[in-house]
Write a protein that holds these residues in place. Sequence first.
Motif, PDB file in Angstrom:
ATOM      1  N   LEU A 208      -2.552  24.129  69.329  1.00  0.00           N
ATOM      2  CA  LEU A 208      -1.106  24.022  69.141  1.00  0.00           C
ATOM      3  C   LEU A 208      -0.730  22.580  68.828  1.00  0.00           C
ATOM      4  O   LEU A 208      -1.296  21.647  69.400  1.00  0.00           O
ATOM      5  N   PRO A 209       0.242  22.383  67.939  1.00  0.00           N
ATOM      6  CA  PRO A 209       0.664  21.006  67.646  1.00  0.00           C
ATOM      7  C   PRO A 209       1.520  20.391  68.757  1.00  0.00           C
ATOM      8  O   PRO A 209       1.533  19.180  68.943  1.00  0.00           O
ATOM      9  N   VAL A 210       2.251  21.239  69.503  1.00  0.00           N
ATOM     10  CA  VAL A 210       3.131  20.746  70.561  1.00  0.00           C
ATOM     11  C   VAL A 210       3.269  21.829  71.644  1.00  0.00           C
ATOM     12  O   VAL A 210       3.240  23.019  71.346  1.00  0.00           O
ATOM     13  N   VAL A 211       3.398  21.374  72.892  1.00  0.00           N
ATOM     14  CA  VAL A 211       3.704  22.279  74.004  1.00  0.00           C
ATOM     15  C   VAL A 211       4.751  21.625  74.891  1.00  0.00           C
ATOM     16  O   VAL A 211       4.911  20.401  74.872  1.00  0.00           O
ATOM     17  N   TRP A 212       5.441  22.443  75.652  1.00  0.00           N
ATOM     18  CA  TRP A 212       6.395  21.948  76.638  1.00  0.00           C
ATOM     19  C   TRP A 212       5.831  22.288  78.005  1.00  0.00           C
ATOM     20  O   TRP A 212       5.407  23.417  78.254  1.00  0.00           O
ATOM     21  N   VAL A 213       5.822  21.303  78.892  1.00  0.00           N
ATOM     22  CA  VAL A 213       5.211  21.457  80.213  1.00  0.00           C
ATOM     23  C   VAL A 213       6.303  21.357  81.277  1.00  0.00           C
ATOM     24  O   VAL A 213       7.109  20.428  81.268  1.00  0.00           O
ATOM     25  N   THR A 214       6.298  22.329  82.192  1.00  0.00           N
ATOM     26  CA  THR A 214       7.247  22.318  83.308  1.00  0.00           C
ATOM     27  C   THR A 214       6.652  21.531  84.469  1.00  0.00           C
ATOM     28  O   THR A 214       5.467  21.184  84.457  1.00  0.00           O
ATOM     29  N   ASP A 215       7.455  21.288  85.478  1.00  0.00           N
ATOM     30  CA  ASP A 215       7.036  20.469  86.618  1.00  0.00           C
ATOM     31  C   ASP A 215       5.884  21.078  87.420  1.00  0.00           C
ATOM     32  O   ASP A 215       5.139  20.373  88.069  1.00  0.00           O
ATOM     33  N   ASP A 216       5.710  22.391  87.329  1.00  0.00           N
ATOM     34  CA  ASP A 216       4.615  23.037  88.063  1.00  0.00           C
ATOM     35  C   ASP A 216       3.325  23.107  87.249  1.00  0.00           C
ATOM     36  O   ASP A 216       2.339  23.677  87.698  1.00  0.00           O
TER      37      ASP A 216
ATOM     38  N   GLN B 164       2.910  24.454  84.132  1.00  0.00           N
ATOM     39  CA  GLN B 164       2.839  25.547  83.163  1.00  0.00           C
ATOM     40  C   GLN B 164       3.146  25.007  81.771  1.00  0.00           C
ATOM     41  O   GLN B 164       4.079  24.212  81.595  1.00  0.00           O
ATOM     42  N   CYS B 165       2.356  25.449  80.787  1.00  0.00           N
ATOM     43  CA  CYS B 165       2.552  25.010  79.400  1.00  0.00           C
ATOM     44  C   CYS B 165       3.111  26.162  78.576  1.00  0.00           C
ATOM     45  O   CYS B 165       2.680  27.308  78.730  1.00  0.00           O
ATOM     46  N   PHE B 166       4.033  25.831  77.692  1.00  0.00           N
ATOM     47  CA  PHE B 166       4.666  26.841  76.849  1.00  0.00           C
ATOM     48  C   PHE B 166       4.711  26.345  75.405  1.00  0.00           C
ATOM     49  O   PHE B 166       5.053  25.176  75.159  1.00  0.00           O
ATOM     50  N   PRO B 167       4.406  27.213  74.432  1.00  0.00           N
ATOM     51  CA  PRO B 167       4.484  26.805  73.034  1.00  0.00           C
ATOM     52  C   PRO B 167       5.925  26.739  72.521  1.00  0.00           C
ATOM     53  O   PRO B 167       6.202  26.095  71.513  1.00  0.00           O
ATOM     54  N   GLU B 168       6.856  27.413  73.207  1.00  0.00           N
ATOM     55  CA  GLU B 168       8.264  27.419  72.813  1.00  0.00           C
ATOM     56  C   GLU B 168       9.110  26.714  73.876  1.00  0.00           C
ATOM     57  O   GLU B 168       8.947  26.961  75.078  1.00  0.00           O
ATOM     58  N   GLN B 169      10.018  25.856  73.439  1.00  0.00           N
ATOM     59  CA  GLN B 169      10.858  25.102  74.362  1.00  0.00           C
ATOM     60  C   GLN B 169      11.752  26.023  75.186  1.00  0.00           C
ATOM     61  O   GLN B 169      11.942  25.804  76.382  1.00  0.00           O
ATOM     62  N   GLY B 170      12.279  27.065  74.590  1.00  0.00           N
ATOM     63  CA  GLY B 170      13.154  27.997  75.305  1.00  0.00           C
ATOM     64  C   GLY B 170      12.440  28.683  76.455  1.00  0.00           C
ATOM     65  O   GLY B 170      13.028  28.917  77.519  1.00  0.00           O
TER      66      GLY B 170
ATOM     67  N   ALA C 246       9.939  27.433  78.166  1.00  0.00           N
ATOM     68  CA  ALA C 246       9.752  26.427  79.213  1.00  0.00           C
ATOM     69  C   ALA C 246      11.044  26.218  79.998  1.00  0.00           C
ATOM     70  O   ALA C 246      11.026  26.125  81.232  1.00  0.00           O
ATOM     71  N   LYS C 247      12.173  26.184  79.299  1.00  0.00           N
ATOM     72  CA  LYS C 247      13.461  26.006  79.974  1.00  0.00           C
ATOM     73  C   LYS C 247      13.769  27.198  80.876  1.00  0.00           C
ATOM     74  O   LYS C 247      14.260  27.030  81.990  1.00  0.00           O
ATOM     75  N   ALA C 248      13.467  28.395  80.392  1.00  0.00           N
ATOM     76  CA  ALA C 248      13.730  29.595  81.187  1.00  0.00           C
ATOM     77  C   ALA C 248      12.870  29.605  82.452  1.00  0.00           C
ATOM     78  O   ALA C 248      13.338  30.004  83.528  1.00  0.00           O
ATOM     79  N   HIS C 249      11.626  29.166  82.343  1.00  0.00           N
ATOM     80  CA  HIS C 249      10.759  29.107  83.516  1.00  0.00           C
ATOM     81  C   HIS C 249      11.215  28.023  84.486  1.00  0.00           C
ATOM     82  O   HIS C 249      11.178  28.209  85.701  1.00  0.00           O
ATOM     83  N   ALA C 250      11.663  26.891  83.963  1.00  0.00           N
ATOM     84  CA  ALA C 250      12.064  25.752  84.799  1.00  0.00           C
ATOM     85  C   ALA C 250      13.326  26.032  85.601  1.00  0.00           C
ATOM     86  O   ALA C 250      13.564  25.368  86.614  1.00  0.00           O
ATOM     87  N   VAL C 251      14.112  27.009  85.209  1.00  0.00           N
ATOM     88  CA  VAL C 251      15.340  27.336  85.937  1.00  0.00           C
ATOM     89  C   VAL C 251      15.029  27.673  87.396  1.00  0.00           C
ATOM     90  O   VAL C 251      15.803  27.358  88.297  1.00  0.00           O
ATOM     91  N   ASN C 252      13.881  28.274  87.642  1.00  0.00           N
ATOM     92  CA  ASN C 252      13.522  28.689  89.002  1.00  0.00           C
ATOM     93  C   ASN C 252      12.779  27.623  89.793  1.00  0.00           C
ATOM     94  O   ASN C 252      12.370  27.883  90.919  1.00  0.00           O
ATOM     95  N   LEU C 253      12.577  26.458  89.226  1.00  0.00           N
ATOM     96  CA  LEU C 253      11.847  25.394  89.902  1.00  0.00           C
ATOM     97  C   LEU C 253      12.798  24.398  90.535  1.00  0.00           C
ATOM     98  O   LEU C 253      13.957  24.276  90.126  1.00  0.00           O
TER      99      LEU C 253
ATOM    100  N   ASN D 120      12.440  21.035  90.421  1.00  0.00           N
ATOM    101  CA  ASN D 120      12.665  20.050  89.368  1.00  0.00           C
ATOM    102  C   ASN D 120      12.744  20.813  88.057  1.00  0.00           C
ATOM    103  O   ASN D 120      11.758  21.359  87.584  1.00  0.00           O
ATOM    104  N   LYS D 121      13.884  20.853  87.441  1.00  0.00           N
ATOM    105  CA  LYS D 121      14.112  21.666  86.260  1.00  0.00           C
ATOM    106  C   LYS D 121      13.747  20.970  84.950  1.00  0.00           C
ATOM    107  O   LYS D 121      13.924  21.526  83.877  1.00  0.00           O
ATOM    108  N   GLY D 122      13.216  19.761  85.026  1.00  0.00           N
ATOM    109  CA  GLY D 122      12.877  19.015  83.825  1.00  0.00           C
ATOM    110  C   GLY D 122      11.617  19.543  83.157  1.00  0.00           C
ATOM    111  O   GLY D 122      10.733  20.106  83.790  1.00  0.00           O
ATOM    112  N   ILE D 123      11.566  19.377  81.848  1.00  0.00           N
ATOM    113  CA  ILE D 123      10.371  19.721  81.082  1.00  0.00           C
ATOM    114  C   ILE D 123      10.006  18.518  80.220  1.00  0.00           C
ATOM    115  O   ILE D 123      10.866  17.684  79.919  1.00  0.00           O
TER     116      ILE D 123
END
Length: 104
Positions: free
Chosen positions: A68-76, A78-84, A86-93, A95-98
């Motif tokens: 993958l050229p880019v991934v978004w990583v949450t505080d726990d 987890q890596c996601f290829p789509e920013q959306g 990652a944001k949806a997963h971070a809502v339950n954490l 630290n909500k930053g990605i």
Amino acid sequence: MANEEVKNPQEVPEEAVQDKTDESMEQEAKPKEKAKEGAKPKSQKAAKAEAPSMLKAVGIEACKRHSLPVVWVTDDGQCFPEQGDAKAHAVNLKNKGIIKVTAE
């Protein structure tokens, strides 16, 4: 009651006597330090400072493994290829930053 032994209250069995170790004596001798309000132990401060670099390393590894050229990583971690996603997963954490990590 006739069968019970009556012990002299001044006599204490050796098993009941607890010897204090050097460590326990040192701890009692030291005055207790008061922690500053909002202060974190040193071990937690170091872990928080290393968190972004650890998350970046996880992201780089995910980019390599999944081509993958880019991934978004949450505080726990987890890596996601789509920013959306990652944001949806971070809502339950807590630290909500990605963070965005690009392949190197």
